[in-house]
Design a protein around this motif. Sequence first.
Motif, PDB file in Angstrom:
ATOM      1  N   ASP A 113       0.851  -1.194   0.000  1.00 53.49           N
ATOM      2  CA  ASP A 113       0.000   0.000   0.000  1.00 53.49           C
ATOM      3  C   ASP A 113       0.888   1.246   0.000  1.00 53.49           C
ATOM      4  OD1 ASP A 113      -1.900   1.911   0.280  1.00 53.49           O
ATOM      5  OD2 ASP A 113      -2.723   1.172   2.175  1.00 53.49           O
ATOM      6  N   ILE A 114       0.671   2.143  -0.965  1.00 53.36           N
ATOM      7  CA  ILE A 114       1.515   3.334  -1.082  1.00 53.36           C
ATOM      8  C   ILE A 114       0.708   4.622  -0.949  1.00 53.36           C
ATOM      9  CG2 ILE A 114       3.244   2.170  -2.501  1.00 53.36           C
ATOM     10  CD1 ILE A 114       1.937   3.684  -4.922  1.00 53.36           C
ATOM     11  N   GLY A 115      -0.507   4.540  -0.445  1.00 52.84           N
ATOM     12  CA  GLY A 115      -1.310   5.744  -0.262  1.00 52.84           C
ATOM     13  C   GLY A 115      -0.601   6.770   0.605  1.00 52.84           C
ATOM     14  N   GLY A 116      -0.685   8.062   0.188  1.00 45.78           N
ATOM     15  CA  GLY A 116      -0.057   9.098   0.987  1.00 45.78           C
ATOM     16  C   GLY A 116       0.513  10.213   0.145  1.00 45.78           C
ATOM     17  N   PRO A 117       1.275  11.114   0.762  1.00 44.01           N
ATOM     18  CA  PRO A 117       1.787  12.316   0.087  1.00 44.01           C
ATOM     19  C   PRO A 117       2.957  11.999  -0.846  1.00 44.01           C
ATOM     20  CG  PRO A 117       2.637  12.189   2.312  1.00 44.01           C
ATOM     21  CD  PRO A 117       1.655  11.059   2.186  1.00 44.01           C
ATOM     22  N   VAL A 118       3.412  13.033  -1.537  1.00 42.72           N
ATOM     23  CA  VAL A 118       4.603  12.908  -2.384  1.00 42.72           C
ATOM     24  C   VAL A 118       5.805  12.580  -1.500  1.00 42.72           C
ATOM     25  CG1 VAL A 118       6.161  14.168  -3.900  1.00 42.72           C
ATOM     26  CG2 VAL A 118       3.686  14.514  -4.092  1.00 42.72           C
ATOM     27  N   ASN A 175       6.541   8.996  -5.847  1.00 40.43           N
ATOM     28  CA  ASN A 175       5.326   9.469  -6.509  1.00 40.43           C
ATOM     29  C   ASN A 175       5.398  10.982  -6.685  1.00 40.43           C
ATOM     30  OD1 ASN A 175       5.150   9.325  -3.584  1.00 40.43           O
ATOM     31  ND2 ASN A 175       3.068  10.103  -3.759  1.00 40.43           N
ATOM     32  N   ASP A 176       4.881  11.467  -7.800  1.00 41.81           N
ATOM     33  CA  ASP A 176       4.946  12.898  -8.095  1.00 41.81           C
ATOM     34  C   ASP A 176       3.690  13.655  -7.683  1.00 41.81           C
ATOM     35  OD1 ASP A 176       7.509  13.124  -8.939  1.00 41.81           O
ATOM     36  OD2 ASP A 176       7.067  13.428 -11.061  1.00 41.81           O
ATOM     37  N   GLN A 177       2.691  12.944  -7.173  1.00 42.40           N
ATOM     38  CA  GLN A 177       1.511  13.615  -6.618  1.00 42.40           C
ATOM     39  C   GLN A 177       0.878  12.709  -5.586  1.00 42.40           C
ATOM     40  OE1 GLN A 177      -0.597  13.864 -10.479  1.00 42.40           O
ATOM     41  NE2 GLN A 177      -2.320  12.829  -9.484  1.00 42.40           N
ATOM     42  N   PHE A 178      -0.026  13.269  -4.795  1.00 47.23           N
ATOM     43  CA  PHE A 178      -0.675  12.542  -3.711  1.00 47.23           C
ATOM     44  C   PHE A 178      -1.358  11.287  -4.258  1.00 47.23           C
ATOM     45  CE2 PHE A 178      -4.314  11.537  -1.045  1.00 47.23           C
ATOM     46  CZ  PHE A 178      -3.754  11.534   0.219  1.00 47.23           C
ATOM     47  N   VAL A 179      -1.192  10.179  -3.509  1.00 43.36           N
ATOM     48  CA  VAL A 179      -1.858   8.923  -3.852  1.00 43.36           C
ATOM     49  C   VAL A 179      -2.958   8.675  -2.829  1.00 43.36           C
ATOM     50  CG1 VAL A 179      -1.589   6.432  -4.156  1.00 43.36           C
ATOM     51  CG2 VAL A 179       0.266   7.969  -4.852  1.00 43.36           C
TER      52      VAL A 179
END
Length: 350
Positions: free
Chosen positions: A241-246, A323-327
Amino acid sequence: MRGAETIADVVTGPHGLMTDWVFRAVRRLAAASTDRTIHFVDRQDEIDFSTPPRPIFLTYYPAPDLITAIDDHDASVLYVVEDPIDILRYQMRELNLSQIESIRAQTCSAVANPMIGRADRVRYVRRESRSPVSAVIEKIATHLKLPLADAEKPAVLDELSNGLGPDAILEDILAVAKGNYQPQARAGRTGLVDQIELCALQVMEPMIAMAFGDATRPIVWPTNVFKFADPIEQPEATMTDIGGPVRNIFYGPYFHLPPCRYRMEALIAFSEDVRDIPFRIEVVGNGLVTHARIENRRADNYRGYCEFTNTDPISTIEVRLRNDQFVEHGRLRLIEMAFFKLPEEADRRN
């Protein structure tokens, strides 16, 4: 410039039982036969090639000056070969290194390997050799031009064989050398190794092959050698799970690469819900080496590549996947990073 004459000899290999024995043998041969100077050097040392007569450098971790001398055919090489798993176990036991630290140290030992693989004057000493120690010593003495007088041979062979005699093989000699001996992990065995030992093979076996002129296999950095940003440092081999900010999601492993040009291929698995999120890969050594943007891809397995030149064998290499934007939510798996050495011509053009 291709050297017309050898100005030095380099004896190198990973920090382990076999390399220590070879260093001991070279010192003993030099003491018995000539006034050749022996210098034990590390990767940060300045190298003086002018020390008369022609110097012999012993090193676990080749310095840039030694790498250049090998590449310019100005130095001959005696290269010690030992199984990466045996080195891993030795360094964990004797040097108190962690598994990842040992793999890192082994990569540092191998930064000259592509240059060794195309050297004119190179010989190899393998731990698994079944040759009698007398033949091994003769090979070392001949290659390094350390002539051993007949009157000296019995005492030298008795000392270097640890009293076992001229017909003893290296493994038996190492076994009686000192209390830190362990038998070869894979000798005559077909059993599985653990995950980190497998990682050591994926990283190191292609680098060892380079010392024999074979750069067809990529150096592979698998999931297990990277750190995962949150909440734990060690990533799983499954989707995460990689949900979250940059942020940097995966980073590491701070291994060394030989100074060459590479095609780096990233194999990553993305879930459907992050297919439109742009990601970035950064390669960092002594500063940013290169970066690549990942976008417009399908879900499931993704393979992308970029090319870069590593000019610094001293600095470790960090690869960052960010990541380059919020996920909002989604899953990702970094399967591996593979480094294909590009041909020598590509090195010189770039």
